[in-house]
Scaffold this motif. Sequence first.
Motif, PDB file in Angstrom:
ATOM      1  N   ILE A 340       0.850  -1.191   0.000  1.00  0.00           N
ATOM      2  CA  ILE A 340       0.000   0.000   0.000  1.00  0.00           C
ATOM      3  C   ILE A 340       0.886   1.241   0.000  1.00  0.00           C
ATOM      4  O   ILE A 340       1.766   1.399   0.838  1.00  0.00           O
ATOM      5  N   GLY A 341       0.643   2.132  -0.951  1.00  0.00           N
ATOM      6  CA  GLY A 341       1.469   3.327  -1.103  1.00  0.00           C
ATOM      7  C   GLY A 341       2.565   3.192  -2.125  1.00  0.00           C
ATOM      8  O   GLY A 341       3.223   4.177  -2.469  1.00  0.00           O
ATOM      9  N   SER A 342       2.777   1.975  -2.633  1.00  0.00           N
ATOM     10  CA  SER A 342       3.806   1.748  -3.650  1.00  0.00           C
ATOM     11  C   SER A 342       3.198   1.866  -5.042  1.00  0.00           C
ATOM     12  O   SER A 342       1.974   1.868  -5.206  1.00  0.00           O
ATOM     13  N   PRO A 343       4.026   1.928  -6.080  1.00  0.00           N
ATOM     14  CA  PRO A 343       3.490   2.036  -7.453  1.00  0.00           C
ATOM     15  C   PRO A 343       2.729   0.799  -7.909  1.00  0.00           C
ATOM     16  O   PRO A 343       2.036   0.849  -8.919  1.00  0.00           O
ATOM     17  N   PHE A 344       2.844  -0.328  -7.183  1.00  0.00           N
ATOM     18  CA  PHE A 344       2.145  -1.545  -7.594  1.00  0.00           C
ATOM     19  C   PHE A 344       0.647  -1.474  -7.314  1.00  0.00           C
ATOM     20  O   PHE A 344      -0.116  -2.233  -7.914  1.00  0.00           O
ATOM     21  N   LEU A 345       0.246  -0.613  -6.380  1.00  0.00           N
ATOM     22  CA  LEU A 345      -1.165  -0.463  -6.036  1.00  0.00           C
ATOM     23  C   LEU A 345      -1.577   0.973  -6.292  1.00  0.00           C
ATOM     24  O   LEU A 345      -0.888   1.913  -5.869  1.00  0.00           O
ATOM     25  N   ARG A 346      -2.735   1.129  -6.933  1.00  0.00           N
ATOM     26  CA  ARG A 346      -3.266   2.459  -7.202  1.00  0.00           C
ATOM     27  C   ARG A 346      -4.600   2.601  -6.490  1.00  0.00           C
ATOM     28  O   ARG A 346      -5.542   1.855  -6.761  1.00  0.00           O
ATOM     29  N   ALA A 347      -4.665   3.536  -5.542  1.00  0.00           N
ATOM     30  CA  ALA A 347      -5.875   3.711  -4.744  1.00  0.00           C
ATOM     31  C   ALA A 347      -7.034   4.152  -5.622  1.00  0.00           C
ATOM     32  O   ALA A 347      -6.895   5.048  -6.455  1.00  0.00           O
ATOM     33  N   TYR A 348      -8.182   3.499  -5.430  1.00  0.00           N
ATOM     34  CA  TYR A 348      -9.373   3.824  -6.210  1.00  0.00           C
ATOM     35  C   TYR A 348     -10.594   3.488  -5.368  1.00  0.00           C
ATOM     36  O   TYR A 348     -10.806   2.324  -5.006  1.00  0.00           O
ATOM     37  N   MET A 349     -11.377   4.520  -5.005  1.00  0.00           N
ATOM     38  CA  MET A 349     -12.598   4.370  -4.221  1.00  0.00           C
ATOM     39  C   MET A 349     -12.296   3.630  -2.919  1.00  0.00           C
ATOM     40  O   MET A 349     -11.448   4.067  -2.138  1.00  0.00           O
ATOM     41  N   HIS A 350     -12.944   2.481  -2.661  1.00  0.00           N
ATOM     42  CA  HIS A 350     -12.760   1.777  -1.397  1.00  0.00           C
ATOM     43  C   HIS A 350     -11.742   0.651  -1.506  1.00  0.00           C
ATOM     44  O   HIS A 350     -11.690  -0.231  -0.647  1.00  0.00           O
ATOM     45  N   GLY A 351     -10.895   0.645  -2.543  1.00  0.00           N
ATOM     46  CA  GLY A 351      -9.899  -0.404  -2.721  1.00  0.00           C
ATOM     47  C   GLY A 351      -8.726   0.075  -3.542  1.00  0.00           C
ATOM     48  O   GLY A 351      -8.376   1.264  -3.554  1.00  0.00           O
ATOM     49  N   PHE A 352      -8.135  -0.879  -4.284  1.00  0.00           N
ATOM     50  CA  PHE A 352      -6.937  -0.588  -5.056  1.00  0.00           C
ATOM     51  C   PHE A 352      -7.006  -1.353  -6.378  1.00  0.00           C
ATOM     52  O   PHE A 352      -7.661  -2.400  -6.480  1.00  0.00           O
TER      53      PHE A 352
END
Length: 638
Positions: A340-352
């Motif tokens: 979480i917070g890395s380029p592998f995950l992109r925050a979107y609404m209630h998830g990633f």
Amino acid sequence: MQVSSLNEVKIYSLSCGKSLPEWLSDRKKRALQKKDVDVRRRIELIQDFEMPTVCTTIKVSKDGQYILAAGTYKPRVRCYDTYQLSLKFERCLDSEVVTFETLSDDYSKIVFLHNDRYIEFHSQSGFYYKTRIPKFGRDFSYHYPSCDLYFVGASSEVYRLNLEQGRFLNPLQTDAAENNVCDVNSVHGLFAAGTIEGRVECWDPRTRGRVGLLDCALSSVTADSEINSLPTISALKFNGALTMAVGTSTGQGKIFTSLEPEHDINDVCLYPNSGMLLTANETPKMGIYYIPVLGPAPRWCSFLDNLTEELEENPESTVYDDYKFVTKKDLENLGLTHLIGSPFLRAYMHGFFMDIRLYHRVKLMVNPFAFEEYRKDKIRQKIEETRAQRVQLKKLPKVNKELALKLIEEEEEKQRSTWKKKVKSLPNILTDDRFKVMFENPDFQVDEESEEFRLLNPLVSKISEKRKKKLRLLEQQELHEKEEEEEPEGKPSDAESSESSDDDKDWVAEVRRQRRLLQQEEKVKRQERLREDQQTVLKPQFYEIKAGEEFRSFRDSATKQKLMNKTLEDRLKLEAKNGTLCVSDTTVGSKQLTFTLKKSEQQKQQQEAAKRHRQERKTLRRSAGRLKSRPRRGRPFH
């Protein structure tokens, strides 16, 4: 054209793709279109629909013909004509524009609110007048009945500028420290202002007094919502006389759909009475989105409806097909919370959102037996497909089972032929309540031994035999399914294939055979009735003649009484034997009856008397004629 979907709402991005520099010549632009596929496939609704650096505000004129956008750098405003699909004019300004409004139906009267507290008035020819407000402004609205401009900003006061008198009026004093947005209802003229405290204050311009207060921040926060700051009013818009939409800075409200471009959004404008959405972004190119659920395409680009319909018929991969949406709980199950917070995950609404390849790789490592489960599911699906090819169990009624099975087979044939020809759907007799008694009451059982049934259904014997065999197969399969829940794939049955040639027989020959059988059965019945008549002993019976009637003979009355005691079938056969009734069969299997009226003795006597009378009159007329033609003889006259 890029397509994205959220909550089953499709969003078509019409501004994606590469943009060509303005200084390129037409020849070089054509060369680039031939070489680059992305440039060739892009959709350019309006020519040069962009700003030099950034677009801050975008609006549509009231008549829908012009789109006005303000941006930098240098500060300027551009007007685009939708009828010509090109830039109409461009004007440079002294400072950046916070917001602007068109007071007329077209671009002839425009008011600009600048970030240096100045207010500029422009006419059709250009700059007209400029004035200044005491505090920095954030939004303004125009009240048409009184010609007042209401300005809200970094102050508790709402400044009023009357355009008819050309001077400022006394401001409205609100309870808020600052006001962010405002709007005027076009139906009854109510003025509403949204504050930083999350309240909406409503004012009556006629009395210049507050008539209502709505605490939207308190009502939007629930026990399940997570907020880090106090919700402030960031958007406000009236819809009709009794409806108002309020937007908060923390995003409370039910999400219909959402779009997330690559760059931040500064302003959003919905084209009137359509599903087109215009956005001002932190990039030179302005965004154009089409959402068919919101409404049709504008009249000047109506071809978008046909284009989107073709895309729906031939669906392509959407934007998020290469990504997997995961919640925080899914990350905990996969052991990827540290990403979480890395380029592998992109925050979107209630998830990633995460790469689908990375998701499958991690899932295989976490659950190494996933392939075995997948293999078992595939085997189970194959078994179900083979079971579907066998005879399916059907719950048949107690009465008229063969008729019910026939109707079920006809319904299946109809369903299999719907892809070839669309037929009008008719109600099913089995599910219709009007014919429910037909399969419940034994009185409605079809008599297959009757003469009408056998003549109207020449191939009923073969069809009934096939149906009875199918019924036996159903019963055997039902017993077998009760004994074993699962069974290996069975061999295909060839019971029906062996009898396929029997259906090719000529139905005329079958009708003749049935008729011969019926004639033989009728002959046997007649012989039995004759035997019964011979064995019966006649007893003397006495009859009384009614008043007014004449006695003719015992034979006629006895014959008449005997006929009355017989059934209708016997009487018809006797009349057919005497020649007064003729029974014939038609080609379709029905019967035709022809009756000949029999004359009574009294009618015969009357006809003979009339005949004798006519003969006597004829004889008298002839004798009278001969007397007239004979010469008269007597004495001569002296």
